[in-house]
Scaffold this active site. Structure first.
Site, PDB file in Angstrom:
ATOM      1  N   GLY A 310       0.765  -1.332   0.150  1.00  0.00           N
ATOM      2  CA  GLY A 310       0.088   0.272  -0.424  1.00  0.00           C
ATOM      3  C   GLY A 310       0.979   0.956   0.086  1.00  0.00           C
ATOM      4  O   GLY A 310       0.559   2.077   0.946  1.00  0.00           O
ATOM      5  N   MET A 311       2.037   0.845  -0.947  1.00  0.00           N
ATOM      6  CA  MET A 311       2.536   2.353  -0.993  1.00  0.00           C
ATOM      7  C   MET A 311       2.716   3.287  -2.539  1.00  0.00           C
ATOM      8  O   MET A 311       2.313   2.760  -3.393  1.00  0.00           O
ATOM      9  CB  MET A 311       4.203   1.995  -0.694  1.00  0.00           C
ATOM     10  CG  MET A 311       4.226   1.640   0.435  1.00  0.00           C
ATOM     11  SD  MET A 311       5.688   0.989   0.643  1.00  0.00           S
ATOM     12  CE  MET A 311       6.026  -0.573  -0.324  1.00  0.00           C
ATOM     13  N   ASN A 378       3.117   2.468  -7.677  1.00  0.00           N
ATOM     14  CA  ASN A 378       2.488   1.795  -6.607  1.00  0.00           C
ATOM     15  C   ASN A 378       2.742   0.478  -6.337  1.00  0.00           C
ATOM     16  O   ASN A 378       2.317  -0.311  -6.913  1.00  0.00           O
ATOM     17  CB  ASN A 378       1.109   1.899  -7.143  1.00  0.00           C
ATOM     18  CG  ASN A 378       0.316   3.783  -7.049  1.00  0.00           C
ATOM     19  OD1 ASN A 378       1.486   4.725  -7.293  1.00  0.00           O
ATOM     20  ND2 ASN A 378      -0.870   3.956  -7.340  1.00  0.00           N
ATOM     21  N   GLU A 379       2.876   0.374  -5.255  1.00  0.00           N
ATOM     22  CA  GLU A 379       3.069  -1.639  -4.138  1.00  0.00           C
ATOM     23  C   GLU A 379       1.535  -1.422  -3.768  1.00  0.00           C
ATOM     24  O   GLU A 379       0.931  -0.585  -2.649  1.00  0.00           O
ATOM     25  CB  GLU A 379       3.609  -0.715  -2.965  1.00  0.00           C
ATOM     26  CG  GLU A 379       5.148  -0.912  -3.747  1.00  0.00           C
ATOM     27  CD  GLU A 379       5.742  -1.490  -4.366  1.00  0.00           C
ATOM     28  OE1 GLU A 379       5.479  -2.879  -4.218  1.00  0.00           O
ATOM     29  OE2 GLU A 379       7.097  -1.673  -4.644  1.00  0.00           O
ATOM     30  N   LEU A 380       0.711  -2.866  -4.769  1.00  0.00           N
ATOM     31  CA  LEU A 380      -0.600  -2.885  -4.410  1.00  0.00           C
ATOM     32  C   LEU A 380      -0.956  -4.307  -3.012  1.00  0.00           C
ATOM     33  O   LEU A 380       0.387  -4.290  -2.683  1.00  0.00           O
ATOM     34  CB  LEU A 380      -0.966  -3.436  -5.651  1.00  0.00           C
ATOM     35  CG  LEU A 380      -1.130  -2.531  -6.635  1.00  0.00           C
ATOM     36  CD1 LEU A 380      -1.007  -3.441  -8.306  1.00  0.00           C
ATOM     37  CD2 LEU A 380      -1.699  -1.158  -6.774  1.00  0.00           C
TER      38      LEU A 380
END
Length: 583
Positions: A310-311, A378-380
């Protein structure tokens, strides 16, 4: 007489083959439209599941066929194993050449186990195309802008991850076996799928010398025993065998390269940073992407989808690269990052080197450093999505994964512990989380997060340069001369040239041209009120503008030997598009 029964799917296929139309579960007339969702899409896709390479290819082909005026499918090259790398160009082709519009680039799945990026990228194509007719915002966006979307830039590793035994943290490349223990053999002692379920899980065994106990809240989970408490289990690592007879298990696993350490910006060899391959762009997939970007100088923004955590990441990847991001560029990133945090709950806007670690040779830094493109990674799949709350790392987060699997997935993400007679360890138990959890979204969370991340990229595309010619003024001078002054405005926050672009002159200047044939002088105005400007003596009809700032403007002026000059003005910017207007 004995009745015979046929599978429903077979009957439906036979009826279709014979020209008989089978009824659908719902018709458009039976559906009440939900806001923000295509009502009657031409291409029906279930966004609560994952597709292998063949499935992705089929969806790409269907979208291009169903929307020929909006979606174009082509290949940019082949992967290591010969799979086509698909790119979809999404724009309103009737309103101009996509190459002459500001463009957004999106890709996903650079790593084998980071699969949902492909679905997020494809969802963007589907959503834009299917909403074009009914959504005014989407229609205007595609009239003005272009998307270039590559669902997966590592299709070989994707299919390996999906179709072969793996775990959620399998090697990022999915190939390139290495001799990690120096015995001259490769892959002779890598994890084995002992129970043949397609997942590489863990081995444990009961032992009075173990340092783990069963979690009293969830018996599927092992937790460390307290210092003054005897343990009952020991963890033996991933399931596997001693294939080379040296008494060790899994000590020579498959090696890997990291495709996100292969890019030609601040690249470092493997002995400095693990994962780099032979030299920058030594991987055919990354070379194909690089060549595509170089052929499309209209790309002004970019997004690469990874997982997890989340990033919302932006560069610099390494502390040494701080000088590639100055105050003006950082301001743009901060405005976009703040918006992303609002539309994607649980995601945090971060700088790679400052908030995580230093990474060299990353795609993110090549896009910004070498091409001057405003780029995010985006780190999903944020842990926040599990129970809509932020948790600490470590034991608390791990406990939540077990609780989420139990309470919302009903243990579907876990291989229940089962006994196995191991030739080296004796009687053990095999079990653990499947490869599709927790890095990959569960199905019911997949579409929502895809939509939210898509919304961020759509907003970033909206904020790409939007140029306007305004306030064209004329003033009569002596000797038959006329002064023409024009204001060229950029109505969005992203400039036509980032500071990195300007520093290294990556892209040509913007051109502002007056079409009159009798121009005798041209000036770029520094202060029009004080009549201060810099004359361009060569080719004054086409003035070269270094940059048109975001939410800003530039003024230009021509002196024309005509009482009634031709007031056709054209602005030609690689990243800002082409605007022509007659006054």
């Amino acid at each position: 007489m004995k009745k015979r029964f046929f599978p429903v799917a077979l009957v439906a296929s036979l009826l279709a083959f014979c020209g008989v139309q089978t009824s659908r579960a719902q018709t458009p007339e039976q559906v009440f439209r939900a806001a923000g969702t295509p009502h009657n899409p031409k291409v029906s896709v279930s966004w609560n599941r994952y597709y292998d390479y063949a499935g992705i290819t089929q969806i790409c082909q269907q979208l291009a066929k169903a929307h020929p005026d909006l979606v174009k499918l082509e290949t940019i090259g082949d992967s290591y194993e010969g799979r086509r790398l698909w790119v979809l160009t999404v724009s309103d082709f009737k309103t101009g050449d996509p190459l002459r519009k500001p463009a957004m680039y999106i890709d996903g799945n650079i790593h084998s186990n980071e699969i949902q990026g492909a679905e997020f990228a494809l969802y963007t194509v589907w959503y834009l195309a299917e909403n074009f007719q009914d959504n005014r915002f989407i229609k205007e966006l595609l009239q003005q802008k272009t998307f270039y979307i590559i669902p997966t830039i590592n299709p070989d590793a994707r299919d390996n991850f999906m179709h072969k035994p793996n775990n959620a943290h399998s090697p990022r490349s999915g190939m390139m076996p290495l001799d990690d223990d120096g015995d001259g053999l490769v892959d002779e002692d890598q994890p084995d799928d002992l129970n043949k379920d397609g997942h590489i899980t863990f081995m444990r065994r009961k032992s009075p010398n173990g340092r783990y106990i069963l979690d009293p809240q969830n018996p599927l989970r092992l937790i460390p025993a307290k210092p003054d408490q005897p343990g009952t289990y020991e963890l033996l690592g991933y399931e596997g065998l001693d294939n080379d007879g040296d008494g060790k298990v899994n000590e020579d696993p498959i090696g890997y390269y990291d495709p996100n350490r292969d890019w030609g910006w601040n690249w470092q060899p493997d002995y400095i940073q693990r994962g780099a391959f032979k030299y920058p762009f030594s991987l055919p997939e990354n070379r194909a992407v690089k060549d595509f970007v170089l052929r499309h100088p209209n790309i002004a923004g970019a997004q690469s989808y990874h997982n997890n955590g989340g990033m919302i990441l932006r560069g610099p990847g390494a502390e040494e690269d701080q000088n590639t991001y100055n105050r003006d560029d950082n301001q743009v990133y901060d405005l976009l990052g703040k918006y992303a945090e609002q539309v994607i709950p649980g995601y945090t806007y971060m700088v790679v080197y400052r908030d995580l670690y230093s990474a060299f040779g990353g795609e993110l830094d090549w896009f910004h450093g070498a091409r001057g493109i405003f780029t995010f990674t985006n780190e999903l799949m944020s842990p926040y999505l599990q129970f809509d709350r932020k948790t600490a790392s470590g034991q608390e987060r791990e406990a939540e994964q077990y609780d989420f699997n139990k309470m919302l997935l009903f243990n579907d993400a876990f291989v229940e512990w089962e006994p196995f007679d191991h030739p080296t360890y004796g009687m053990v138990e095999i079990g653990g989380f499947k490869k599709n959890y927790p890095r990959a979204h569960p199905g019911f969370l997949l579409e929502e997060d895809a939509h939210r991340n898509m919304a961020f990229t759509v907003y970033q595309t909206y904020q790409l340069p939007q140029l306007e010619i305004r306030e064209v003024q004329t003033r009569k001078l002596s000797n038959g001369l006329t002064e023409v002054t024009a204001t060229i405005a950029n109505n969005r926050i992203i400039p036509t040239h980032s500071s990195q672009d300007l520093k290294y002159k990556i892209e040509r200047p913007d051109y502002v041209s007056l079409k009159d044939q009798s121009i005798v002088a041209g000036l770029v105005m520094e202060n029009a009120d004080l009549n201060l400007g810099k004359e361009q003596k060569q080719n004054p009809s086409r003035l070269e503008i270094p940059n048109i700032p975001g939410m800003g403007y530039v003024k230009v002026r021509w002196i024309v030997l005509a009482n009634k000059p031709d007031l056709t003005i054209e602005v030609d910017s690689r990243k800002g598009g082409v605007v022509t207007q007659k006054f």
